[in-house]
Design a protein around this motif. Structure first.
Motif, PDB file in Angstrom:
ATOM      1  N   GLU A  50       0.193  -5.791  21.794  1.00  0.00           N
ATOM      2  CA  GLU A  50      -0.531  -5.440  20.490  1.00  0.00           C
ATOM      3  C   GLU A  50      -0.603  -3.755  20.424  1.00  0.00           C
ATOM      4  N   PHE A  51       0.048  -3.158  19.163  1.00  0.00           N
ATOM      5  CA  PHE A  51       0.205  -1.942  18.823  1.00  0.00           C
ATOM      6  C   PHE A  51      -0.783  -1.666  17.748  1.00  0.00           C
ATOM      7  N   GLU A  52      -1.511  -0.514  17.978  1.00  0.00           N
ATOM      8  CA  GLU A  52      -2.584  -0.125  16.939  1.00  0.00           C
ATOM      9  C   GLU A  52      -2.311   1.125  16.195  1.00  0.00           C
ATOM     10  N   ASN A  53      -2.380   1.219  15.035  1.00  0.00           N
ATOM     11  CA  ASN A  53      -2.284   2.662  14.308  1.00  0.00           C
ATOM     12  C   ASN A  53      -0.975   3.437  14.992  1.00  0.00           C
ATOM     13  N   LEU A  54       0.179   2.834  14.936  1.00  0.00           N
ATOM     14  CA  LEU A  54       1.304   3.708  15.450  1.00  0.00           C
ATOM     15  C   LEU A  54       1.871   4.503  14.152  1.00  0.00           C
ATOM     16  N   THR A  55       1.966   5.705  14.186  1.00  0.00           N
ATOM     17  CA  THR A  55       2.450   6.448  13.357  1.00  0.00           C
ATOM     18  C   THR A  55       3.877   6.635  13.536  1.00  0.00           C
ATOM     19  N   VAL A  56       4.466   6.260  11.974  1.00  0.00           N
ATOM     20  CA  VAL A  56       6.099   6.244  12.082  1.00  0.00           C
ATOM     21  C   VAL A  56       6.585   7.372  10.719  1.00  0.00           C
ATOM     22  N   LYS A  57       7.102   8.358  11.278  1.00  0.00           N
ATOM     23  CA  LYS A  57       7.458   9.270  10.691  1.00  0.00           C
ATOM     24  C   LYS A  57       8.619   8.876   9.923  1.00  0.00           C
ATOM     25  N   ALA A  97       2.254  -8.006  11.305  1.00  0.00           N
ATOM     26  CA  ALA A  97       2.137  -6.451  11.251  1.00  0.00           C
ATOM     27  C   ALA A  97       1.412  -6.297   9.834  1.00  0.00           C
ATOM     28  N   GLU A  98       0.730  -4.846  10.048  1.00  0.00           N
ATOM     29  CA  GLU A  98       0.275  -4.314   8.668  1.00  0.00           C
ATOM     30  C   GLU A  98       0.649  -2.995   8.606  1.00  0.00           C
ATOM     31  N   PHE A  99       0.899  -2.293   7.390  1.00  0.00           N
ATOM     32  CA  PHE A  99       1.658  -1.118   7.253  1.00  0.00           C
ATOM     33  C   PHE A  99       0.710  -0.250   6.178  1.00  0.00           C
ATOM     34  N   GLU A 100       0.456   0.845   6.388  1.00  0.00           N
ATOM     35  CA  GLU A 100      -0.230   1.748   5.372  1.00  0.00           C
ATOM     36  C   GLU A 100       0.805   2.965   5.348  1.00  0.00           C
ATOM     37  N   ILE A 101       0.875   3.461   3.952  1.00  0.00           N
ATOM     38  CA  ILE A 101       1.819   4.450   3.688  1.00  0.00           C
ATOM     39  C   ILE A 101       0.523   5.701   3.499  1.00  0.00           C
ATOM     40  N   ASP A 102       0.663   6.921   4.037  1.00  0.00           N
ATOM     41  CA  ASP A 102      -0.127   7.919   3.839  1.00  0.00           C
ATOM     42  C   ASP A 102      -0.531   8.329   2.599  1.00  0.00           C
ATOM     43  N   LYS A 103      -1.722   8.476   2.209  1.00  0.00           N
ATOM     44  CA  LYS A 103      -2.223   8.677   0.834  1.00  0.00           C
ATOM     45  C   LYS A 103      -1.614   9.748   0.263  1.00  0.00           C
ATOM     46  N   GLU A 104      -1.437  10.981   1.035  1.00  0.00           N
ATOM     47  CA  GLU A 104      -0.965  12.087   0.506  1.00  0.00           C
ATOM     48  C   GLU A 104       0.429  12.074  -0.033  1.00  0.00           C
ATOM     49  N   ALA A 105       1.343  11.236   0.482  1.00  0.00           N
ATOM     50  CA  ALA A 105       2.655  10.777   0.036  1.00  0.00           C
ATOM     51  C   ALA A 105       2.655  10.219  -1.231  1.00  0.00           C
ATOM     52  N   LEU A 106       1.666   9.062  -1.083  1.00  0.00           N
ATOM     53  CA  LEU A 106       1.643   8.222  -2.399  1.00  0.00           C
ATOM     54  C   LEU A 106       1.191   9.156  -3.556  1.00  0.00           C
ATOM     55  N   GLU A 107       0.292  10.015  -3.538  1.00  0.00           N
ATOM     56  CA  GLU A 107      -0.030  10.693  -4.468  1.00  0.00           C
ATOM     57  C   GLU A 107       0.946  11.707  -4.961  1.00  0.00           C
ATOM     58  N   LYS A 108       1.688  12.506  -3.881  1.00  0.00           N
ATOM     59  CA  LYS A 108       2.521  13.291  -4.322  1.00  0.00           C
ATOM     60  C   LYS A 108       4.156  12.823  -4.936  1.00  0.00           C
ATOM     61  N   THR A 161       4.574   9.105   5.515  1.00  0.00           N
ATOM     62  CA  THR A 161       4.611   8.635   7.025  1.00  0.00           C
ATOM     63  C   THR A 161       4.053   7.246   6.800  1.00  0.00           C
ATOM     64  N   VAL A 162       4.356   6.486   7.782  1.00  0.00           N
ATOM     65  CA  VAL A 162       3.754   4.970   7.759  1.00  0.00           C
ATOM     66  C   VAL A 162       2.985   4.655   8.825  1.00  0.00           C
ATOM     67  N   THR A 163       1.729   4.154   8.713  1.00  0.00           N
ATOM     68  CA  THR A 163       0.913   3.831   9.994  1.00  0.00           C
ATOM     69  C   THR A 163       0.915   2.408  10.179  1.00  0.00           C
ATOM     70  N   ALA A 164       1.321   1.622  11.421  1.00  0.00           N
ATOM     71  CA  ALA A 164       1.697   0.347  11.417  1.00  0.00           C
ATOM     72  C   ALA A 164       0.815  -0.272  12.797  1.00  0.00           C
ATOM     73  N   SER A 165       0.140  -1.350  12.497  1.00  0.00           N
ATOM     74  CA  SER A 165      -0.542  -1.980  13.615  1.00  0.00           C
ATOM     75  C   SER A 165       0.182  -3.477  13.782  1.00  0.00           C
ATOM     76  N   LEU A 166       0.421  -3.764  14.714  1.00  0.00           N
ATOM     77  CA  LEU A 166       1.206  -5.252  14.817  1.00  0.00           C
ATOM     78  C   LEU A 166       0.787  -5.989  16.201  1.00  0.00           C
ATOM     79  N   LYS A 167       0.941  -7.303  16.334  1.00  0.00           N
ATOM     80  CA  LYS A 167       0.643  -8.054  17.336  1.00  0.00           C
ATOM     81  C   LYS A 167       1.834  -8.778  17.491  1.00  0.00           C
ATOM     82  N   VAL A 168       2.500  -8.907  18.670  1.00  0.00           N
ATOM     83  CA  VAL A 168       3.840  -9.693  18.796  1.00  0.00           C
ATOM     84  C   VAL A 168       3.796 -10.550  20.040  1.00  0.00           C
TER      85      VAL A 168
END
Ligand code: DQQ
Length: 637
Positions: free
Chosen positions: A441-448, A467-478, A613-620
């Motif tokens: 299990e990997f939690e909140n990995l930051t992938v630049k 797996a779940e991914f979130e794009i950082d909010k600042e980049a989304l806005e910018k 930048t993306v934050t990823a959490s996954l279970k394999v």
């Protein structure tokens, strides 16, 4: 270069290797010398493993004599017999060896022991057993000779016992092939099988068959109705354009109704017939549905879904809270398309909810390799289950060398997406989870932006990944708005960098990324400020061999407010099945690596975006192999 990630990693920004995902497809030819891996120890252990496996294969008598690659010629198969093309014409044959080819066989997907398989036929649940029939060539690994019905049974849709062939081509009306058909279970439990026969003159007719001994839960023996065929092509319909009867559903007048695919010029059509006894039929005027320009409709499927609950519905259910699905397999492009709509029983008409998304021009079950699919209602679990044929995208040469061709996708439950109301959700049947072994299990990995992160999970050839991914909010806005048109298949794949994508996973990758298959999201900010998400799978760098498919698959995926981006990926040697946003968009790939095999198959996270930048959490999970083997009488219980 490879930085191990502790399985307990959490909330931290991890050091990651900067491995830019290279541009475009491989230019390597099979004969080019391979760049050396830097990890000496790893290479030696992989080498020993490969040596061991080849010796093992050799001493087990599995080594095949490969056909002569220089004289091998791809042939067109299927079209002249009146069905779609069944071969892949890829030239520049790669010097495959037995070690590589043996690895391609799947471990938990349904496959016969050898030879060619295509469409799923007549799936049903009967007296405690799931039955699966399939188009099968007992004589070789190509479509052709004479296609018959293979048969297997399972308690759980995962472990299978191969039974004797259910039906062979032994009558004038199916001399050229026992082709695709469907099962109907009558209220009293009787099983009816309707299938297309290609006659001694290659005319497509419909035939009736039933179990010889209904008290046998394995339904080993089948009787063909002595007065077959029960249906001939009607006037105005081509002798080779009349095939693949559906499961029957009940009308309010107590008749059984079926539909059969055909075409009129370039218009794909679904003909309708009513019957009381499955022996005599009455043609119903009009058509269930027709879509100009879509060509021949193969393997039509027609079934209800509930817009109130996630339970499946018996094929005969109609009325309030029900939508209907028409699925067709388009002979012209070999993809399975569906539309949601309403069924007007009185006027025998299906009307799509959205004419822009009509059958054959809109939604697909799967944007990769997935064809001739068929659902059945599983009365034991109250669900609708979908089977789909996953063909090869390697050469016929390689198929003959390995002695088999095609797999079936993991059966999927099909429900209406209650949140959008405008698409289906497909999800691997829950039983596949019984194969899950240990997990990482990997939690909140930051992938630049511009990085690939190896995930230390051990061997990565049999996996279930969530797996779940979130794009950082600042980049989304910018990110600036754009009116760029993105399309997975033509927008440059995982190598093409945008502000907010691509990012996701590299499956079946080797350590130095000479081979990998990216499965990824690509987010675009439209000129209206709204985000649009695409879900793709890129095979262009999946193999150093040149005689395999290298397409980039995928499509738009709806992402609702407050939803994270989510994906489930089943990796099983040469098949990768991916499901985005709970199964709204699905993509199946066949991949044939030459190096990322056995212990050298690895898994990476990657982010090739330029800004986000993306934050990823996954279970394999590592996946166990299923038991898929011949039946012995002592295995009945
Ligand atoms: N496969 C069968 C046909 C069907 C086609 C022949 C679809 O009945 O139309 O193998 O792949």
């Amino acid at each position: 270069m490879v930085i191990p990630i502790p399985s307990s990693a959490s909330d931290s920004e991890l050091p990651c290797s900067y491995i830019p995902v290279a541009d475009g497809p491989h230019s390597h030819s099979g004969a080019e010398p391979r760049p050396r891996l830097k990890k000496g120890v790893f290479v030696i252990s992989c080498g020993l493993l490969l040596l061991f496996l080849s010796l093992f294969a050799f001493f087990n008598g599995q080594t095949q004599t490969l056909p002569n690659v220089s004289t091998w010629q791809p042939l067109s198969r299927g079209v002249s017999s009146g069905v779609s093309e069944k071969s892949t014409s890829l030239l520049n044959a790669y010097p495959w060896n037995n070690t590589m080819l043996s690895w391609q066989r799947t471990a938990y997907h349904f496959q016969p022991q050898n030879n060619w398989m295509n469409d799923p036929n007549g799936p049903l649940y009967y007296r405690g057993w799931y039955h699966f029939f399939y188009q099968y060539n007992p004589k070789g690994a190509v479509w052709g000779d004479v296609i018959v019905w293979g048969h297997a049974v399972s308690r759980d849709l995962i472990h299978w016992l191969h039974l004797p062939l259910a039906m062979v081509a032994d009558q004038w009306y199916d001399k050229n092939g026992v082709w695709t058909g469907s099962a109907t279970i009558l209220p009293d439990g009787q099983v009816i099988m309707l299938y297309t026969g290609s006659t001694n003159e290659s005319v497509q007719v419909q035939n009736l068959a039933y179990p010889a001994d209904p008290s046998d839960p394995l339904l080993v023996d089948w009787i063909k109705y002595p007065s077959n065929p029960v249906l001939f092509p009607p006037p105005g319909i081509g002798a080779k354009d009349f095939r693949d009867p559906t499961t029957a559903w009940l009308t309010s007048q107590g008749k059984w109704r079926i539909t059969i695919g055909s075409k009129l010029n370039k218009t794909g059509i679904a003909l309708v017939y009513d019957t009381i006894d499955f022996k005599t039929y009455e043609r119903v005027e009009g058509l269930l549905h027709a879509v100009p320009g879509t060509g021949m409709w193969e393997c039509v499927d027609f079934f209800p879904v509930s817009n109130k609950s996630e339970s499946g519905l018996d094929t005969s259910i109609n009325g309030e809270n029900v939508k209907h699905v028409v699925k067709v397999s388009l002979d012209d492009d070999r993809h399975d398309y569906y539309a949601l709509g309403s069924y007007d029983e009185k006027n025998v008409k299906f009307t799509p909810d959205d004419s822009k998304n009509d059958v054959g021009i809109g939604l697909r079950y799967d944007y990769g390799i997935f064809y001739a699919s068929k659902t059945f209602y599983d009365q034991s679990k109250g669900r609708r289950v979908l089977w789909g044929w996953i063909g090869e995208s390697d050469s016929e040469y390689a198929d003959v060398a390995k002695g088999w061709a095609s797999v079936q996708g993991i059966p999927r439950t099909v429900t209406l997406d209650q949140k959008t109301g405008s698409n289906l959700l497909q999800w691997p049947v829950a039983e596949v989870e019984s194969l899950r072994l240990r997990s990482d299990e990997f939690e909140n990995l930051t992938v630049k932006p511009g990085s690939a992160v190896p995930l230390e999970i051990g061997t990565a050839a049999q996996l279930d990944i969530v797996a779940e991914f979130e794009i950082d909010k600042e980049a989304l806005e910018k990110t600036v708005e754009s009116n760029m048109e993105y399309k997975c298949s033509t927008s440059g794949g995982a190598a093409e960098r945008g502000a907010l994508g691509p990012f996701g996973l590299l499956v079946l990758a080797d350590d130095d990324l000479s081979e990998y298959t990216p499965t990824y999201f690509y987010v675009v900010k439209g000129s209206d400020g709204h985000l649009k998400t695409f879900f793709c799978s890129d095979q262009s760098r999946s193999s150093l061999a040149n005689d395999v498919g290298k397409k980039i698959f995928g499509s738009f995926v709806p992402v609702l407010k407050d939803e994270k981006l989510s994906v489930r990926i089943l990796v099983d040697h040469s098949i990768v099945e991916s499901f985005a946003q709970g199964g709204r968009t699905c993509v199946t790939s066949r991949v044939y690596p030459t190096r990322a095999i056995y212990g050298a198959a690895r898994l990476f996270l990657f982010n090739n975006a330029t800004e986000g930048t993306v934050t990823a959490s996954l279970k394999v999970w590592q996946m166990n192999s299923a038991f898929i083997r011949p039946y012995h009488p002592d295995q009945r219980n």
